[in-house]
Design a protein around this motif. Structure first.
Motif, mmCIF file in Angstrom:
data_model
loop_
_atom_site.group_PDB
_atom_site.id
_atom_site.type_symbol
_atom_site.label_atom_id
_atom_site.label_comp_id
_atom_site.label_asym_id
_atom_site.label_seq_id
_atom_site.Cartn_x
_atom_site.Cartn_y
_atom_site.Cartn_z
ATOM 1 N N CYS A 462 30.704 31.302 21.811
ATOM 2 C CA CYS A 462 30.547 32.684 21.356
ATOM 3 C C CYS A 462 31.854 33.228 20.788
ATOM 4 N N ASN A 463 32.995 32.786 21.320
ATOM 5 C CA ASN A 463 34.265 33.281 20.796
ATOM 6 C C ASN A 463 34.616 32.670 19.441
ATOM 7 N N ILE A 464 34.153 31.464 19.187
ATOM 8 C CA ILE A 464 34.312 30.875 17.851
ATOM 9 C C ILE A 464 33.631 31.771 16.822
ATOM 10 N N MET A 465 32.369 32.117 17.114
ATOM 11 C CA MET A 465 31.587 32.914 16.165
ATOM 12 C C MET A 465 32.133 34.322 16.032
ATOM 13 N N LEU A 466 32.529 34.916 17.142
ATOM 14 C CA LEU A 466 33.057 36.279 17.113
ATOM 15 C C LEU A 466 34.377 36.336 16.351
ATOM 16 N N ASN A 467 35.289 35.427 16.646
ATOM 17 C CA ASN A 467 36.573 35.392 15.934
ATOM 18 C C ASN A 467 36.376 35.209 14.435
ATOM 19 N N ALA A 468 35.516 34.254 14.080
ATOM 20 C CA ALA A 468 35.310 33.948 12.662
ATOM 21 C C ALA A 468 34.658 35.117 11.934
ATOM 22 N N ASN A 544 25.895 31.794 6.649
ATOM 23 C CA ASN A 544 26.651 31.404 7.841
ATOM 24 C C ASN A 544 27.535 30.194 7.573
ATOM 25 N N LYS A 545 26.976 29.214 6.888
ATOM 26 C CA LYS A 545 27.760 28.028 6.541
ATOM 27 C C LYS A 545 28.951 28.413 5.677
ATOM 28 N N LYS A 546 28.698 29.260 4.690
ATOM 29 C CA LYS A 546 29.776 29.634 3.764
ATOM 30 C C LYS A 546 30.919 30.331 4.499
ATOM 31 N N MET A 547 30.583 31.291 5.364
ATOM 32 C CA MET A 547 31.633 32.021 6.071
ATOM 33 C C MET A 547 32.439 31.082 6.962
ATOM 34 N N LEU A 548 31.769 30.250 7.744
ATOM 35 C CA LEU A 548 32.460 29.368 8.685
ATOM 36 C C LEU A 548 33.279 28.299 7.960
ATOM 37 N N MET A 549 32.797 27.864 6.807
ATOM 38 C CA MET A 549 33.540 26.864 6.032
ATOM 39 C C MET A 549 34.701 27.509 5.273
ATOM 40 N N ASP A 550 34.490 28.735 4.755
ATOM 41 C CA ASP A 550 35.558 29.428 4.032
ATOM 42 C C ASP A 550 36.780 29.648 4.924
ATOM 43 N N HIS A 551 36.531 29.920 6.207
ATOM 44 C CA HIS A 551 37.636 30.155 7.141
ATOM 45 C C HIS A 551 38.073 28.875 7.833
ATOM 46 N N LYS A 552 37.526 27.748 7.364
ATOM 47 C CA LYS A 552 37.922 26.422 7.860
ATOM 48 C C LYS A 552 37.717 26.269 9.372
ATOM 49 N N VAL A 553 36.680 26.923 9.882
ATOM 50 C CA VAL A 553 36.331 26.798 11.295
ATOM 51 C C VAL A 553 35.501 25.534 11.511
ATOM 52 N N PHE A 554 34.604 25.252 10.583
ATOM 53 C CA PHE A 554 33.788 24.037 10.607
ATOM 54 C C PHE A 554 33.707 23.459 9.207
ATOM 55 N N THR A 555 33.484 22.163 9.139
ATOM 56 C CA THR A 555 33.064 21.549 7.884
ATOM 57 C C THR A 555 31.541 21.571 7.852
ATOM 58 N N GLU A 556 30.986 21.290 6.708
ATOM 59 C CA GLU A 556 29.515 21.278 6.605
ATOM 60 C C GLU A 556 28.916 20.201 7.513
ATOM 61 N N ALA A 557 29.565 19.048 7.566
ATOM 62 C CA ALA A 557 29.061 17.962 8.425
ATOM 63 C C ALA A 557 29.118 18.360 9.895
ATOM 64 N N GLU A 558 30.189 19.076 10.288
ATOM 65 C CA GLU A 558 30.305 19.516 11.678
ATOM 66 C C GLU A 558 29.224 20.526 12.035
ATOM 67 N N LEU A 559 28.887 21.406 11.088
ATOM 68 C CA LEU A 559 27.829 22.389 11.340
ATOM 69 C C LEU A 559 26.480 21.700 11.519
ATOM 70 N N GLN A 560 26.201 20.762 10.623
ATOM 71 C CA GLN A 560 24.943 20.028 10.718
ATOM 72 C C GLN A 560 24.852 19.297 12.061
ATOM 73 N N SER A 561 25.945 18.685 12.455
ATOM 74 C CA SER A 561 25.935 17.916 13.703
ATOM 75 C C SER A 561 25.738 18.822 14.909
ATOM 76 N N ARG A 562 26.397 19.991 14.911
ATOM 77 C CA ARG A 562 26.270 20.887 16.055
ATOM 78 C C ARG A 562 24.867 21.451 16.187
ATOM 79 N N CYS A 563 24.249 21.752 15.084
ATOM 80 C CA CYS A 563 22.867 22.230 15.130
ATOM 81 C C CYS A 563 21.969 21.176 15.770
#
Length: 700
Positions: A462-468, A544-563
């Motif tokens: 939750c803090n990853i998402m809130l910070n980002a 969501n992908k764009k925001m998290l990738m723009d801030h270099k919190v996740f890569t697209e592959a990391e997002l797909q894997s976490r889902c």
């Protein structure tokens, strides 16, 4: 008796700043502090010096091994122990530990969840030292907090994206602070204090409940005559056995530098809470993982079991983990505190606006960050906020924002107009309003409390998402204000616009009411993602992908894997629960009911042999209903078995999660309903497992 000299024992098993200052040379210490405080790249020569002193300190404190302690996507921590010993030419050993061993480890990455990032045969993974979180000694092992990544560099843990999100909010917050003249700020950090709820039950009773052992929650159980309705457990006198556990727990946590502060009984019988003083987010995350682990160990020492499941018992409150979040500078400014000068007020209002916009724009990310099979049972119940995300600000702050939005005088300022919002809050009182326990996201004076997090969850997600999300709001504001011709006018317009555009997320009323659900979804357009299956796929929405990738919190592959990993965890959890239910019903419940029916029939026949006038109404009516329930239970268990069998054939994780939500869980609920009714009609002597009453009141 443990040493109760708290200042003496506190942090005694932590290689903290005090130890480093004493043992490291001035040059090494200053270099390491720059890495910790300012994210400066670590010098390898410094690493060697730190490793040598860390080894000496650890050995002096009884350590024989070291481990890179990390947080894979399993939800728990992981560690592989290596001893300090190295062969010596004379046949003996020497104790060695190098900077290279401190900085990097190589655990097998193939057996941890990767969501397709790694093939099974691609085993190599790396752990990398996180110098911002102090090393500590646990069970005679030096534990070095580390990040965990694959051979090709993808994050396979929760720490890495958390640290990235902290970098993102630091970067954008400093841009904003420069506009307010804070040129001296070197870094901005978020801080968290997670309140941890849990249950304690006697280990002997726990041992006799396979559902608790396999799944962490009771899959069956009728309510006892007394539950939590008297409200006599909340803040009540702590039982001696529990008090001894708490004292022991505090000692263990204090040795590890964990700021355990408050302890009390919670609402449900056998439920308790521990609250720490809040600290930097990644440190607080590590500390909370340790806290959960130590709770279980200490409970075991006291003949008890600590249950961290979000809803271990139906019908009584479940357990959450309130995430108290704030943001501050290295110069000591809490950016969630209004301050005492007009410019501080304006600065506070801008950061407040950033949080409001972030929660509204990314409400789905906050919801999915707390989505698990266990928490789905808790959210929306009477002890937890609903699945709908909203913000509670309280009367006074809401009135301030309303005045800004409508360009009208604020009552507290005696007809002073809200230009910049600078005049309204010079001495804003800390507790200006009552708490709203139905709110998922509440302002509590100088921080926000995110109350939706489940008790067993890592607070990292939750803090990853809130910070980002807050970083994204601040980025937009900095882009606009850095080019403003008239800063004050533009600032006022920006705050007013944000409040107007995002006021739908602000709600100070009863989050449990049906009227709110209708208003939130139909009028305000807020999302109501009731289950993990509803929420988790939203991680892959383009915004969501764009925001998290723009801030270099996740890569697209990391997002797909976490889902995929989180959905896989969801379906596996429920599948195990379903299999456990079938096992318990076929092997225990049905035979128990059958035995009781047989004894009732024998009793009825004997009574009628004694006297033909005996009606045996109780026996007959009980047998009739139990016979009906037996048929219902048999039908329900067969239906569940069919669903479990179909589940095995599904390959797509999204289809599987929807099948679990729509087919498996309802079948499980139906089966439970019949078994729980049968429990109320069957003698305790024949019932195979401890009842809710025995479980909830097992610790005297």
């Amino acid at each position: 008796m443990e040493n109760t000299n708290i200042p003496e024992i506190f942090g005694s098993l932590v290689f903290n700043d005090k130890v480093m200052r004493e043992r490291l040379s001035d040059d090494v210490y200053e270099s390491l502090r720059k890495t910790i405080d300012e994210n400066v790249k670590l010098d390898e020569n410094v690493a060697d010096a730190v490793a040598e002193e860390m080894k000496k300190w650890a050995i002096e404190n009884g350590a024989t091994h070291y481990t890179h302690w990390f947080q894979p996507l399993t939800g728990v921590t992981a560690e592989k122990h290596d001893s300090f010993i190295t062969p010596a030419p004379d046949g003996g050993v020497v104790m060695e530990f190098s900077g290279k061993e401190l900085i990097k480890g190589e655990p097998d990455a193939s057996s941890f969840p990767s969501g397709g990032l790694r093939a099974t045969f691609e085993a190599r993974g790396y752990t990398a030292w996180d110098p911002t979180s102090y090393a500590f000694i646990k069970d005679h092992t030096l534990c070095i907090p580390t990040a965990f990544c694959s051979f090709s560099g993808e994050a396979l843990d929760k720490k890495t994206p958390l640290l990235r999100s902290m970098q993102a909010i630091n970067r954008q917050a400093k841009r904003i602070l420069k506009l307010f003249g804070h040129e001296d700020v070197k870094y901005v950090k978020t801080s968290v204090g997670p309140e941890q709820e849990y249950f304690l039950i006697d280990r002997e009773v726990w041992n006799r409940r396979p559902d608790l052992k396999y799944t962490g929650r009771t899959l069956f159980g009728a309510m006892p005559p007394k539950g939590q309705e008297m409200d006599d457990h909340y803040f009540g006198v702590i039982k001696p056995r529990v008090a001894e556990f708490m004292e022991d727990l505090n000692n263990e946590l204090w040795k590890l530098g964990i700021l355990a502060k408050t302890e009390h009984n919670e609402v449900a019988p056998a439920q308790h809470e521990l609250a720490p003083i809040y600290s930097t987010t990644n440190v607080a995350t590590d500390a909370n993982q340790l806290t959960m682990e130590i709770m279980k160990k200490v409970a075991n020492r006291h003949g008890m079991v600590c249950l961290l499941h979000e809803k271990p018992f139906a019908g009584v409150n479940g357990s959450g983990k309130h995430n108290n979040w704030s943001i501050s500078t290295d110069t000591g400014i809490n950016l969630m505190s209004p301050g005492e000068t007009p410019y501080e007020n304006a600065q506070f209002l801008l950061f407040l606006a950033a949080v409001i916009q972030a929660v509204d724009d990314y409400q789905d990310l906050l919801r999915l960050s707390v989505a698990t099979a266990g928490n789905d049972h808790r959210l929306g119940a009477n002890e937890a906020p609903p699945a709908i995300i909203s913000i509670f600000l309280g009367d006074e702050l809401s009135a301030v924002l309303d005045a800004i939005k409508n360009d009208k005088p604020y009552a507290g300022t005696q007809e002073v107009k809200m230009k910049l919002g600078v005049h309204a809050l010079p001495r804003f009182r800390r507790d200006t309003t009552d708490r709203n326990r139905t709110s998922p996201f509440a302002f509590t004076g100088n921080k926000f409390e995110f109350r939706s997090l489940g008790s067993a969850n890592s607070i990292a997600c939750c803090n990853i998402m809130l910070n980002a999300a807050v970083a994204e709001s601040l980025r937009q504001y900095a882009d606009e204000l850095e080019n403003a011709e008239d800063f004050e006018t533009q600032l006022h317009a920006l705050i007013k616009r944000v409040i107007t555009e995002h006021e739908r997320i602000l709600f100070d009323g009863n989050g449990y009411g049906e009227d709110w659900v209708k208003e939130a979804t139909e009028v305000r357009g807020l999302s109501n993602l009731k289950t993990t299956a509803d929420a988790m796929p939203r991680l892959l929405d383009e915004k969501n992908k764009k925001m998290l990738m723009d801030h270099k919190v996740f890569t697209e592959a990391e997002l797909q894997s976490r889902c995929e990993i989180m959905l896989e965890n969801y379906v596996k959890t429920v599948n195990i629960e379903g299999l456990t239910m079938v096992d318990m019903v076929r092997k225990n419940y049905l035979p128990a009911i059958e035995r009781y029916l047989f004894r009732l029939a024998e009793t009825t026949n004997l009574m009628r042999q004694v006297s033909s006038k005996v009606s045996c109404d109780y026996e007959v009516s009980t047998m009739e209903r139990l016979a009906e329930l037996t048929d219902c239970i048999m039908t329900a268990v067969v239906d569940l078995e069919k669903v479990l069998s179909t589940f095995k054939t599904l390959e797509d994780i999204f289809e599987s999660s929807e099948f679990v939500r729509d087919e498996m869980l309802p079948k499980m609920e139906t089966l439970r309903k019949y078994v729980d009714e049968a429990e109320m009609l069957t003698s305790q002597r024949d019932w195979p497992f401890p009842s809710y009453g025995q479980l909830l009141f097992s610790v005297n």
